[in-house]
Motif scaffolding. Structure first.
Motif, PDB file in Angstrom:
ATOM      1  N   SER A 228       0.842  -1.191   0.000  1.00  0.00           N
ATOM      2  CA  SER A 228       0.000   0.000   0.000  1.00  0.00           C
ATOM      3  C   SER A 228       0.877   1.240   0.000  1.00  0.00           C
ATOM      4  O   SER A 228       1.807   1.352   0.809  1.00  0.00           O
ATOM      5  CB  SER A 228      -0.921   0.014   1.222  1.00  0.00           C
ATOM      6  N   ARG A 230       0.879   5.522   0.111  1.00  0.00           N
ATOM      7  CA  ARG A 230       0.195   6.789   0.344  1.00  0.00           C
ATOM      8  C   ARG A 230       1.192   7.883  -0.014  1.00  0.00           C
ATOM      9  O   ARG A 230       2.187   8.073   0.680  1.00  0.00           O
ATOM     10  CB  ARG A 230      -0.246   6.923   1.807  1.00  0.00           C
ATOM     11  N   SER A 255      -2.302  -1.141  -3.502  1.00  0.00           N
ATOM     12  CA  SER A 255      -3.128   0.055  -3.338  1.00  0.00           C
ATOM     13  C   SER A 255      -2.244   1.293  -3.467  1.00  0.00           C
ATOM     14  O   SER A 255      -1.197   1.378  -2.817  1.00  0.00           O
ATOM     15  CB  SER A 255      -3.820   0.035  -1.964  1.00  0.00           C
ATOM     16  N   GLN A 257      -2.741   5.411  -3.230  1.00  0.00           N
ATOM     17  CA  GLN A 257      -3.569   6.583  -2.988  1.00  0.00           C
ATOM     18  C   GLN A 257      -2.646   7.785  -2.900  1.00  0.00           C
ATOM     19  O   GLN A 257      -1.710   7.793  -2.088  1.00  0.00           O
ATOM     20  CB  GLN A 257      -4.390   6.422  -1.710  1.00  0.00           C
ATOM     21  N   GLU A 284      -6.022  -1.116  -6.505  1.00  0.00           N
ATOM     22  CA  GLU A 284      -6.876   0.047  -6.280  1.00  0.00           C
ATOM     23  C   GLU A 284      -6.019   1.295  -6.429  1.00  0.00           C
ATOM     24  O   GLU A 284      -4.990   1.439  -5.760  1.00  0.00           O
ATOM     25  CB  GLU A 284      -7.500   0.022  -4.882  1.00  0.00           C
ATOM     26  N   GLU A 285      -6.436   2.206  -7.308  1.00  0.00           N
ATOM     27  CA  GLU A 285      -5.729   3.469  -7.508  1.00  0.00           C
ATOM     28  C   GLU A 285      -6.672   4.630  -7.226  1.00  0.00           C
ATOM     29  O   GLU A 285      -7.774   4.696  -7.776  1.00  0.00           O
ATOM     30  CB  GLU A 285      -5.204   3.591  -8.944  1.00  0.00           C
ATOM     31  N   VAL A 286      -6.236   5.547  -6.378  1.00  0.00           N
ATOM     32  CA  VAL A 286      -6.983   6.765  -6.085  1.00  0.00           C
ATOM     33  C   VAL A 286      -6.026   7.939  -6.214  1.00  0.00           C
ATOM     34  O   VAL A 286      -4.961   7.947  -5.587  1.00  0.00           O
ATOM     35  CB  VAL A 286      -7.588   6.738  -4.665  1.00  0.00           C
ATOM     36  N   ASP A 382     -10.045  12.323   1.300  1.00  0.00           N
ATOM     37  CA  ASP A 382     -10.025  10.864   1.259  1.00  0.00           C
ATOM     38  C   ASP A 382      -8.607  10.317   1.372  1.00  0.00           C
ATOM     39  O   ASP A 382      -8.348   9.371   2.128  1.00  0.00           O
ATOM     40  CB  ASP A 382     -10.669  10.352  -0.035  1.00  0.00           C
ATOM     41  N   VAL A 383      -7.693  10.913   0.636  1.00  0.00           N
ATOM     42  CA  VAL A 383      -6.317  10.413   0.644  1.00  0.00           C
ATOM     43  C   VAL A 383      -5.603  10.810   1.926  1.00  0.00           C
ATOM     44  O   VAL A 383      -4.881  10.000   2.528  1.00  0.00           O
ATOM     45  CB  VAL A 383      -5.547  10.924  -0.596  1.00  0.00           C
TER      46      VAL A 383
END
Length: 414
Positions: A228, A230, A255, A257, A284-286, A382-383
């Motif tokens: 993950s 961030r 993931s 983000q 999952e990409e944001v 959100d991030v």
């Protein structure tokens, strides 16, 4: 992927090669073996310097590299003459429970794909490496700090990480510092996540306004591994992230983000490619980007699902907010699917603030300037909330808010 033009040279590439030849004999084999440096030099020469006409480099500020005076690492640039005086450096407070590793100008303190070609610069010039092998559970903070002594030169931070099977790591990677003259920071991160291992990787790029920043990340995930990321990008005059993640084992999960906030004439460009190579893999990409004034922000998300990856699940959510009359945002989602048994969805939107939400706030007596600031801050929420470490989340929030003066003005962080 198109075949790169053979040996397309430029003045920048010629300068890089001359600088490399001048210092090659003094670069330490402990950081990068001499054979690997030579191979990187030859591969970069073959690929040529990126061009704005190349789709994957269209939004990268390649002209920023013209202002970098020298590509040799600062540790060697000063070795030939008197050592530069490094002023006292203010470091962020240590994170509770984390072991800290500090690298100043790419050196430990106290001690290719075409779209990833700039990583070859680090292979050529790196003078130190943070090599970590993790067994069990760990929490590590790595600070890459560019000091005033690096002004007008280049730094090559290098991080190599291997997680053994069933290990767990929280990794914080921060890039800091603001030299007073144009300076290149070229980072390279290579990660192997073993079977069943879990990696949470926080990345904060807070370089100064004179910095040209580029980082190249590659990661490979084994069976049932999870990775993950961030990422917060708010610094540097021009920044480019090139990332390639391979989900090689069944059930591997990834993931990403990220936020990017640009103002004035900043450029933030990210090219992320994820390869699903095994069954039941997940991505999952944001991404959330805000471009103010004349800033440019770009995000390219390419997800490739191979025939060997039935049951793959891939999701993308890319959103951009244009706040300046001369600002620009380019979002490019791409799904490449070679199997029928797959779940996939993607969406990309770019525009101004939602007028319906604005009307809602105005109808409740909130001033327009305050309403705009609140909506911009909510856009990133959100991030930012996905950063689970309170001290790091606070640093990321203050850094992002610092890019948005109206958010600071209303005291959104108090």
């Amino acid at each position: 992927m198109s075949t790169p033009a053979s040996a397309v040279r430029s003045d920048i590439l010629d300068r890089i090669m001359r600088d490399y030849e001048a210092v090659a004999a003094r670069l330490p084999d402990t950081a990068v073996p001499r054979e690997l440096r030579g191979r990187a030099m030859r591969e970069l020469s073959r690929l040529g310097w990126p061009k704005a006409s190349d789709e994957q480099w269209r939004y990268t500020n390649l002209r920023a590299f013209e202002h970098v005076p020298a590509f040799a690492p600062v540790v060697l640039a000063h070795a030939a003459g008197a050592a530069a005086v490094t002023p006292a450096l203010e470091l962020p407070a240590p994170l509770p429970g984390f072991e800290r590793l500090l690298y100043i100008d790419g050196v430990r303190a106290g001690a290719a794909a075409a779209e990833q070609r700039l990583g070859l610069l680090c292979d050529m010039f790196a003078s130190d490496v943070a090599a970590l092998r993790i067994r069990g559970t760990s929490a590590i903070e790595v600070l890459f700090l560019t000091s005033g002594a690096a002004a007008g030169a280049a730094c090559y931070p290098r991080l190599q990480l291997e997680l053994e099977p069933d290990s767990q790591l929280q990794l914080v990677e921060r890039h800091l510092g603001g030299p007073a003259a144009p300076t290149l920071v070229c980072a390279n991160v290579a990660i192997e996540v073993g079977r069943g291992a879990q990696l949470m990787h926080y990345r904060l790029q807070q370089c100064g306004a004179q910095t040209v920043f580029t980082d190249t990340l590659s990661a490979r995930l084994a069976e049932a591994a999870s990775y993950s990321v961030r990422q917060v990008a708010i610094g540097a005059a021009s920044a480019r992230t090139s990332a390639l993640v391979r989900l090689a084992g069944r059930g591997a999960a990834f993931s990403w983000q990220a936020i990017a906030v640009g103002r004035a004439q900043q450029v933030h460009d990210t090219a992320l490619k994820v390869e699903h190579l095994a069954a039941a893999t997940r991505t999952e990409e944001v991404f959330r980007g805000i471009a103010d004034e004349r800033a440019r922000i770009a995000f390219s998300g390419h997800i490739h699902i191979a025939a060997s990856a039935p049951g793959a699940d891939a999701r993308q959510s890319l959103r951009g907010l244009i706040e300046g009359a001369g600002a620009e945002i380019d979002l490019r989602p791409r799904l490449e699917i070679n199997t029928d048994e797959v779940k996939a969805q993607h969406g990309a939107t770019t525009g101004a603030l939602d007028e319906n939400l604005m009307f809602y706030l105005l109808a409740r007596g909130i001033e327009r300037s305050t309403a705009r600031a609140l909506l911009k801050w909510a856009f990133l929420g959100d991030v930012l909330r996905a950063i689970e470490l309170p001290a790091l989340r606070s640093a990321a929030e203050h850094g992002a808010a610092g890019q948005l003066p109206d958010v600071m003005a209303i005291g959104a962080l108090t």
